[in-house]
Design a protein around this motif. Structure first.
Motif, PDB file in Angstrom:
ATOM      1  N   HIS A  26       0.931  -1.109  -0.106  1.00  0.00           N
ATOM      2  CA  HIS A  26      -0.218  -0.115  -0.051  1.00  0.00           C
ATOM      3  C   HIS A  26       0.705   1.319   0.222  1.00  0.00           C
ATOM      4  N   LYS A  27       0.240   2.448  -0.188  1.00  0.00           N
ATOM      5  CA  LYS A  27       0.809   3.713  -0.104  1.00  0.00           C
ATOM      6  C   LYS A  27       0.583   4.171   1.305  1.00  0.00           C
ATOM      7  N   VAL A  28       1.366   4.853   1.871  1.00  0.00           N
ATOM      8  CA  VAL A  28       1.241   5.211   3.372  1.00  0.00           C
ATOM      9  C   VAL A  28       1.779   6.868   3.659  1.00  0.00           C
ATOM     10  N   ILE A  29       1.013   7.685   4.131  1.00  0.00           N
ATOM     11  CA  ILE A  29       1.206   8.817   4.408  1.00  0.00           C
ATOM     12  C   ILE A  29       1.353   8.531   6.077  1.00  0.00           C
ATOM     13  N   ALA A  30       2.658   8.598   6.475  1.00  0.00           N
ATOM     14  CA  ALA A  30       2.921   8.354   7.821  1.00  0.00           C
ATOM     15  C   ALA A  30       3.044   9.796   8.434  1.00  0.00           C
ATOM     16  N   THR A  31       2.489  10.221   9.544  1.00  0.00           N
ATOM     17  CA  THR A  31       2.514  11.474  10.170  1.00  0.00           C
ATOM     18  C   THR A  31       2.882  11.458  11.713  1.00  0.00           C
ATOM     19  N   ALA A  32       3.495  12.424  12.143  1.00  0.00           N
ATOM     20  CA  ALA A  32       3.754  12.528  13.500  1.00  0.00           C
ATOM     21  C   ALA A  32       4.239  14.028  13.800  1.00  0.00           C
ATOM     22  N   ARG A  33       4.276  14.472  15.221  1.00  0.00           N
ATOM     23  CA  ARG A  33       4.772  15.727  15.447  1.00  0.00           C
ATOM     24  C   ARG A  33       6.161  16.038  14.868  1.00  0.00           C
ATOM     25  N   ILE A  34       6.879  14.965  14.903  1.00  0.00           N
ATOM     26  CA  ILE A  34       8.455  15.176  14.625  1.00  0.00           C
ATOM     27  C   ILE A  34       8.710  14.285  13.500  1.00  0.00           C
ATOM     28  N   ARG A  35       8.805  14.824  12.290  1.00  0.00           N
ATOM     29  CA  ARG A  35       9.006  14.019  11.036  1.00  0.00           C
ATOM     30  C   ARG A  35      10.255  13.219  11.079  1.00  0.00           C
ATOM     31  N   ARG A  36      11.087  13.692  11.611  1.00  0.00           N
ATOM     32  CA  ARG A  36      12.557  13.021  11.357  1.00  0.00           C
ATOM     33  C   ARG A  36      12.394  11.669  12.090  1.00  0.00           C
ATOM     34  N   HIS A  37      11.442  11.401  13.240  1.00  0.00           N
ATOM     35  CA  HIS A  37      11.532   9.930  13.656  1.00  0.00           C
ATOM     36  C   HIS A  37      10.850   9.293  12.887  1.00  0.00           C
ATOM     37  N   ILE A  38       9.926   9.538  12.233  1.00  0.00           N
ATOM     38  CA  ILE A  38       9.275   8.522  10.975  1.00  0.00           C
ATOM     39  C   ILE A  38      10.359   8.215   9.926  1.00  0.00           C
ATOM     40  N   VAL A  39      10.974   9.290   9.481  1.00  0.00           N
ATOM     41  CA  VAL A  39      12.296   8.869   8.356  1.00  0.00           C
ATOM     42  C   VAL A  39      13.177   8.124   8.787  1.00  0.00           C
ATOM     43  N   ASP A  40      13.448   8.383  10.115  1.00  0.00           N
ATOM     44  CA  ASP A  40      14.628   7.437  10.694  1.00  0.00           C
ATOM     45  C   ASP A  40      14.170   5.818  10.836  1.00  0.00           C
ATOM     46  N   ALA A  41      12.818   5.800  11.599  1.00  0.00           N
ATOM     47  CA  ALA A  41      12.102   4.503  11.474  1.00  0.00           C
ATOM     48  C   ALA A  41      11.862   3.682  10.422  1.00  0.00           C
ATOM     49  N   LEU A  42      11.607   4.406   9.244  1.00  0.00           N
ATOM     50  CA  LEU A  42      11.190   3.612   8.214  1.00  0.00           C
ATOM     51  C   LEU A  42      12.113   3.971   7.011  1.00  0.00           C
ATOM     52  N   GLN A  43      13.398   4.363   7.349  1.00  0.00           N
ATOM     53  CA  GLN A  43      14.651   4.759   6.432  1.00  0.00           C
ATOM     54  C   GLN A  43      14.256   5.298   4.963  1.00  0.00           C
ATOM     55  N   GLY A  44      13.466   6.725   5.563  1.00  0.00           N
ATOM     56  CA  GLY A  44      13.226   7.543   4.384  1.00  0.00           C
ATOM     57  C   GLY A  44      12.027   7.320   3.527  1.00  0.00           C
ATOM     58  N   ASP A  45      11.766   8.441   3.025  1.00  0.00           N
ATOM     59  CA  ASP A  45      10.541   8.475   1.901  1.00  0.00           C
ATOM     60  C   ASP A  45      10.820   7.598   0.925  1.00  0.00           C
ATOM     61  N   HIS A  46       9.870   6.979   0.138  1.00  0.00           N
ATOM     62  CA  HIS A  46      10.165   6.520  -1.242  1.00  0.00           C
ATOM     63  C   HIS A  46       8.711   6.660  -2.080  1.00  0.00           C
ATOM     64  N   GLU A  47       8.771   6.056  -2.850  1.00  0.00           N
ATOM     65  CA  GLU A  47       7.492   6.138  -3.959  1.00  0.00           C
ATOM     66  C   GLU A  47       6.119   5.887  -3.174  1.00  0.00           C
ATOM     67  N   ARG A  48       6.335   4.878  -2.371  1.00  0.00           N
ATOM     68  CA  ARG A  48       4.940   4.822  -1.613  1.00  0.00           C
ATOM     69  C   ARG A  48       4.852   5.230  -0.161  1.00  0.00           C
TER      70      ARG A  48
END
Length: 277
Positions: A26-48
């Protein structure tokens, strides 16, 4: 392929659901108060994956995130209202400021995010709103009255919303997890009362000690929970209420039995109150 919008996705249930949705294609819009925490946990943005900053207590932040999400992926099929925290403590020991912060996040944040997403789902004539409540939203417990109140609020709201949105092909599910092995009880998440009252001292101390001792030893598996939510969103007839974990099942059954027993015990009083003739 669905497009998921998940709040509170930097850790706990939110992060596990984002991972599971991505793994399912699936495609996922993952949100949180501190975006960097998502990027670190999921190893960055990509096409989905689209990681966004979102504070559910700030309407402007919500509007911007939903707008950016639609610009990126064009639609939102599944909204997961997951962001929240536990305000624990005896009622008298929780200040009004703490009470307001709890409802701003757990209740009004849920309402505001959903209000922003609903016009998109109505245009699509399709969608699924999944709100993460708690067993505290099914059955109250001493030492968590304000948290229980916030979760009962989204429970009743979800039931009514399900009826309102059925006309548009939009489904609504409220999920009631029991205790799961997340960081919910970490001091970075849970809050305790900020008013000290001597009469509650022994009770409050014992409760905090018990919760601390159970932290990260809970029976529920967050990864299994996430997979169940992914499956739920593909179900053509999802439930309005869903228990989470064996503890959630036990709480559901105990509540159902207690309500039935109460209704029967007080049936004579209840049924005597109608207008006669």
């Amino acid at each position: 392929m669905q497009t998921w919008f998940i709040t509170g996705a930097s850790r706990g249930f939110g992060l596990e659901m984002a991972r599971a949705a991505l793994a399912a294609g699936h495609k996922v819009i993952a949100t949180a108060r501190i975006r960097r925490h998502i990027v670190d946990a999921l190893q960055g943005d990509h096409e989905r994956l689209f990681a966004l900053t979102l504070d559910v207590t700030q309407p402007a932040s919500i509007e911007a995130a939903v707008r950016d999400a639609v610009e990126r992926f064009g639609r939102i099929d599944v909204l997961v209202n997951n962001a929240g925290y536990g305000q624990l403590g005896a009622f008298e020991e929780v200040s009004r400021d703490q009470l307001v912060r709890q409802f701003d996040t757990n209740v009004f944040g849920v309402f505001d995010v959903t209000r922003a997403v609903l016009p998109i789902m109505r245009r699509q004539r399709a969608g699924h709103i999944i709100t993460i409540s708690s067993i505290a939203g099914m059955s109250g417990g001493a030492g968590s009255s304000i948290y229980c109140a916030s979760k009962h609020a989204v429970s009743g709201w979800s039931e009514a919303l399900a009826e309102e949105l059925a006309l548009f092909g939009i489904k609504v599910t409220c999920v009631y997890p029991g205790r799961f092995r997340t960081d919910f009880l970490d001091r970075s998440s849970v809050r305790y009362g900020d008013i000290k009252i001597a009469d509650y001292a022994a009770f409050s101390t014992a409760r905090i000690e018990a919760l601390d001792a159970n932290n990260h030893l809970q029976a529920g598996d967050p990864q299994k929970f996430a997979l169940a939510i992914i499956d739920l969103a593909s179900n053509k007839a999802p439930p309005v209420w869903l228990a989470g974990g064996s503890e959630g099942y036990r709480v559901f059954m105990a509540k159902a039995n207690a309500l039935r027993d109460n209704a029967e015990r007080w049936k004579e009083v209840a049924t005597s109150l109608d207008v006669q003739g």
